[in-house]
Design a protein around this motif. Structure first.
Motif, PDB file in Angstrom:
ATOM      1  N   GLY A 104       0.823  -1.211   0.000  1.00  0.00           N
ATOM      2  CA  GLY A 104       0.000   0.000   0.000  1.00  0.00           C
ATOM      3  C   GLY A 104       0.850   1.250   0.000  1.00  0.00           C
ATOM      4  N   PRO A 105       0.225   2.393  -0.205  1.00  0.00           N
ATOM      5  CA  PRO A 105       0.973   3.647  -0.332  1.00  0.00           C
ATOM      6  C   PRO A 105       1.483   4.214   0.987  1.00  0.00           C
ATOM      7  CG  PRO A 105      -1.378   4.057  -0.498  1.00  0.00           C
ATOM      8  CD  PRO A 105      -1.217   2.570  -0.430  1.00  0.00           C
ATOM      9  N   GLY A 106       0.905   3.816   2.112  1.00  0.00           N
ATOM     10  CA  GLY A 106       1.320   4.397   3.385  1.00  0.00           C
ATOM     11  C   GLY A 106       0.854   5.835   3.515  1.00  0.00           C
ATOM     12  N   ARG A 107       1.622   6.633   4.244  1.00  0.00           N
ATOM     13  CA  ARG A 107       1.243   8.021   4.478  1.00  0.00           C
ATOM     14  C   ARG A 107       1.460   8.867   3.223  1.00  0.00           C
ATOM     15  NH1 ARG A 107       1.084   9.374  10.019  1.00  0.00           N
ATOM     16  NH2 ARG A 107       0.058   7.603  11.039  1.00  0.00           N
ATOM     17  N   ALA A 108       0.836  10.034   3.190  1.00  0.00           N
ATOM     18  CA  ALA A 108       0.917  10.923   2.037  1.00  0.00           C
ATOM     19  C   ALA A 108       2.340  11.441   1.843  1.00  0.00           C
ATOM     20  CB  ALA A 108      -0.041  12.103   2.223  1.00  0.00           C
ATOM     21  N   LEU A 109       2.650  11.828   0.614  1.00  0.00           N
ATOM     22  CA  LEU A 109       3.989  12.302   0.264  1.00  0.00           C
ATOM     23  C   LEU A 109       4.400  13.497   1.125  1.00  0.00           C
ATOM     24  CD1 LEU A 109       6.497  12.219  -1.550  1.00  0.00           C
ATOM     25  CD2 LEU A 109       5.256  13.648  -3.201  1.00  0.00           C
ATOM     26  N   GLY A 110       3.465  14.416   1.354  1.00  0.00           N
ATOM     27  CA  GLY A 110       3.781  15.589   2.163  1.00  0.00           C
ATOM     28  C   GLY A 110       4.206  15.214   3.574  1.00  0.00           C
ATOM     29  N   TRP A 111       3.502  14.241   4.154  1.00  0.00           N
ATOM     30  CA  TRP A 111       3.850  13.778   5.502  1.00  0.00           C
ATOM     31  C   TRP A 111       5.249  13.161   5.502  1.00  0.00           C
ATOM     32  CZ3 TRP A 111       5.398   9.306   7.848  1.00  0.00           C
ATOM     33  CH2 TRP A 111       5.278   9.243   9.245  1.00  0.00           C
TER      34      TRP A 111
END
Length: 229
Positions: A104-111
């Protein structure tokens, strides 16, 4: 039996901290330091539902690094051997972190950028401080620092792809590992730090235990069949 190995790890940690704190007990390190990762490795091997080879390799390489660094005062080659051993251990941990997470992608790129930036800045600041005293070791230490920072980033980026407990333990352990290595490097290449040996070993032992506990938490939560290959 698992508790026995954890107890042995605790006793070896206490003995090694005593050895680096009081010169009269310095020889105790030759007994206790080799026991640290041996006991922790045996604990992981017996406690894991399905022991991961990369975790075992990271612990074995860390054990080798510990043993080599015991003799670094006699010959600089032992320090280089320890550096290479721990570099390889970090590489194995990077692979192990990627295994011990859900797809899965996990946390957002900004985070991820917000969390990762301070780690990168800390690594760059450390290299900047050390650079004048590195001499011919500049390139090996630079390579080590890159892998160390990457190890912390990969641990941090497991957020959202594992249990909260596993994430907290592994990321804390990775950060402690970076702190331990930073203290060791500052003490060796910049200037001697008061009580450096004690704090280096305390953070190192806490780091290894925290990482192993975090990886075990993930394995127990999802079972060996769901671990990413």
């Amino acid at each position: 039996m698992n508790k026995l190995f954890l107890l042995l790890f605790g006793l070896a940690t206490a003995g090694d901290l005593l050895a680096v704190s009081l010169p009269a007990y310095a020889s105790l390190a030759y007994l206790c330091k080799p026991l640290l990762l041996l006991s922790l490795g045996l604990y992981y091997y017996r406690a894991a539902p399905h022991p991961a080879r990369l975790v075992l390799a990271a612990l074995a390489l860390s054990w080798l690094g510990d043993v080599l660094l015991l003799f670094q005062a006699r010959q600089e080659l032992f320090f280089m051997g320890g550096l290479v051993s721990f570099l390889a251990a970090h590489a194995c941990y990077i692979g192990a972190y990627r295994q011990h997470q859900w797809p899965g992608p996990g946390r957002a790129l900004g985070w991820r950028m917000g969390v990762g930036l301070p780690v990168v800045v800390a690594g760059l600041a450390l290299l900047s401080a050390l650079s004048p005293g590195l001499g011919p070791l500049r390139l090996p230490v630079l390579g080590y620092a890159v892998v160390l920072v990457l190890m912390v980033l990969v641990a941090t980026y497991r957020a959202g792809r594992t249990t909260a407990g596993s994430f907290a333990l592994v990321s804390a352990g990775a950060a402690l590992f970076m702190g331990s290595d930073s203290l060791l490097a500052l003490d060796k290449f910049l200037e001697p730090l008061p009580g450096a040996g004690f704090w280096v070993m305390l953070t190192y032992c806490a780091a290894q235990l925290s990482i192993v506990a975090g990886l075990l938490a993930h394995e127990r939560a999802v079972g060996p069949a769901r671990r990413v290959a």
